[in-house]
Design a protein around this motif. Structure first.
Motif, PDB file in Angstrom:
ATOM      1  N   PHE A  25     -30.763  36.193  10.656  1.00 11.99           N
ATOM      2  CA  PHE A  25     -29.568  36.929  11.094  1.00 11.99           C
ATOM      3  C   PHE A  25     -28.843  36.235  12.237  1.00 11.99           C
ATOM      4  O   PHE A  25     -27.616  36.313  12.321  1.00 11.99           O
ATOM      5  N   ARG A  29     -25.032  35.324  11.702  1.00 11.76           N
ATOM      6  CA  ARG A  29     -23.969  35.737  12.633  1.00 11.76           C
ATOM      7  C   ARG A  29     -23.139  34.517  13.061  1.00 11.76           C
ATOM      8  O   ARG A  29     -21.921  34.556  13.098  1.00 11.76           O
ATOM      9  N   VAL A  37     -21.608  41.803  12.518  1.00  9.02           N
ATOM     10  CA  VAL A  37     -22.996  41.428  12.232  1.00  9.02           C
ATOM     11  C   VAL A  37     -23.848  41.454  13.503  1.00  9.02           C
ATOM     12  O   VAL A  37     -25.081  41.481  13.431  1.00  9.02           O
ATOM     13  N   TRP A  40     -26.526  44.116  13.551  1.00 12.13           N
ATOM     14  CA  TRP A  40     -27.673  43.858  12.677  1.00 12.13           C
ATOM     15  C   TRP A  40     -28.539  42.732  13.235  1.00 12.13           C
ATOM     16  O   TRP A  40     -29.755  42.767  13.133  1.00 12.13           O
ATOM     17  N   VAL A 215     -21.503  41.968   3.923  1.00 15.73           N
ATOM     18  CA  VAL A 215     -20.629  40.967   4.560  1.00 15.73           C
ATOM     19  C   VAL A 215     -19.905  40.156   3.485  1.00 15.73           C
ATOM     20  O   VAL A 215     -18.688  39.912   3.579  1.00 15.73           O
TER      21      VAL A 215
END
Ligand SMILES: Nc1nc2c(ncn2[C@@H]2O[C@H](COP(=O)(O)OP(=O)(O)OP(=O)(O)O)[C@@H](O)[C@H]2O)c(=O)[nH]1
Length: 407
Positions: A25, A29, A37, A40, A215
């Protein structure tokens, strides 16, 4: 012993998986550059942190005050994980951040789970506390996802629901183990409790997949919208570049291209100039002059409809390019045009014109063909000047103004 090994194994699976997803992640991002994002990304970092605390329990075997401290740290991180996941979905669904509301929703439950983690006295109690927070938070997260417009958050909602159902099962299993008489707990409950981390890992991957799909769905939608906008802008620019704003027909810039298009198979070029147009402007005003130009362009289009191009060349000069296949009846078309335009139309006087008609020869340059047609048009104009205008065209008269209706 076997259960302890299973418990350690499945927890190790969850720890390594959460670390990988957290790293994923962070990279996700950075590569997408999307602000949504961030929630998350923080969620998975918090999840990784929670599992780090589990490691500490294993290796450290803490005593005294460290036990409630680590418990509280674990519940705080785990609750922060689900809270950030849900807030991320909420922000993503609504496409904006409502900061005060977000903080009001997130901070009290975090504080409560921190205190709860401090207060609980056993692993089953800790498990029940954590499982209930996860089940409640993620089932509301699933609702947020499925009530969001579009289907972009569908898989994230499925991931949330799976993880919430597992948490509910874990809550039931912990509650059972906390209340069961010693030795009366069915073995499958013990095995489930020892292995639930592996199941959790699977559900968490579905959550991660759902976030990525959300996304990618949004990126696609935004690309489509910007593509449609670009297409519209391109069409508008094309129109400005190719068309005359007053009459809507092609402008002079398009002439070489249109000549190029027709000349391979042979074509004619007709050059038109309105007669005494300046007098119309001077006596009736420029608005009527404009209406005459529009009327003339429309008449050209309807009389030479199949023509490759009707072009406003300049002021009151127009060009028609007629493929050879359609040019056999030019004379009758011109007669028809004259008849059409001779009479007054609503508010617009009759219009006369002169025309030069020349074939476009193979190897002819556009300029040469235009020059020839222009000269022929002037000859026609000189010829027509010898005929009184009133004999061919209605006299110029101001348009009739209707008296205002009473009442
Ligand atoms: N209303 C209006 N007038 C225009 C426009 N563009 C050019 N004109 C006018 O068109 C007139 C063209 O006049 P000329 O072609 O020189 O002369 P004419 O009166 O048509 O005379 P002949 O061509 O010799 O028959 C000028 O008065 C310009 O001002 C326009 O877009 N709208």
């Amino acid at each position: 012993m076997a259960e302890l090994l299973l418990w350690q194994w499945s927890t190790a699976v969850q720890i390594s998986s959460a670390a990988l997803v957290a790293i994923f992640f962070v990279a996700f991002r950075r590569s997408t550059g999307r602000r949504e994002v961030v929630w998350w990304m923080c969620a998975w970092l918090a999840n990784g942190l929670a599992l780090l605390v589990t490691w500490m329990f294993w290796f450290w075997q803490p005593q005294g005050l460290l036990v409630p401290t680590l418990q509280a740290a674990y519940t705080l991180c785990k609750s922060a994980f689900v809270a950030a996941m849900v807030v991320g979905a909420w922000v993503f669904a609504r496409n904006r951040v409502e900061r005060p509301l977000t903080l009001a929703l997130v901070l009290p439950p975090l504080l409560l789970t921190f205190l709860g983690g401090w207060w609980v006295q056993s692993i089953p109690q800790l498990g029940m506390l954590q499982a209930s927070v996860i089940a409640l938070a993620l089932s509301s997260g699933a609702l947020i996802c499925w009530t969001a417009p579009g289907r972009g958050l569908l898989w994230l909602g499925i991931g949330f629901l799976l993880r919430a159902l597992l948490a509910a099962a874990e809550f039931a299993a912990y509650a059972w183990s906390a209340t069961a008489e010693p030795g009366s707990l069915p073995s499958y409950v013990g095995i489930f409790l020892a292995s639930h981390s592996s199941f959790d890992t699977g559900a968490e991957w579905v959550i991660a997949l759902g976030a990525v799909l959300a996304v990618s769905h949004r990126n696609h939608a935004e690309l489509d919208a910007s593509h449609a906008e670009l297409h519209q802008a391109h069409e508008a620019l094309k129109r400005v570049a190719e068309r005359d704003p007053l009459t809507g027909i092609y402008n002079r810039r398009m002439l070489p291209q249109l000549i190029e298009r027709v000349r391979q198979h042979g074509a004619r070029l007709l050059f038109f100039d309105l007669d005494d147009f300046k007098a119309i402007n001077d006596s009736l005003g420029h608005d009527i002059g404009d209406a005459c130009l529009r009327r003339f362009a429309q008449a050209l289009q309807s009389n030479f409809g199949e023509a490759t191009g009707v072009v406003r060349y300049a002021g009151d000069e127009f060009v028609v390019l007629l493929p050879d296949t359609l040019s056999s009846d030019v004379a009758s078309r011109l007669d028809h045009l004259r008849d059409d335009l001779a009479a007054n139309d609503v508010g617009v006087p009759g219009i006369g014109f002169s025309v030069g008609d020349t074939p476009i020869e193979p190897g002819d340059s556009p300029e040469r063909a235009l020059l020839r047609a222009d000269k022929l048009m002037y000859l026609d104009k000189a010829e027509r000047r010898r005929v009184p205008r009133s004999a061919t065209v209605s006299p110029i008269r101001p348009p009739r103004v209707e008296p205002p209706k009473a009442g």
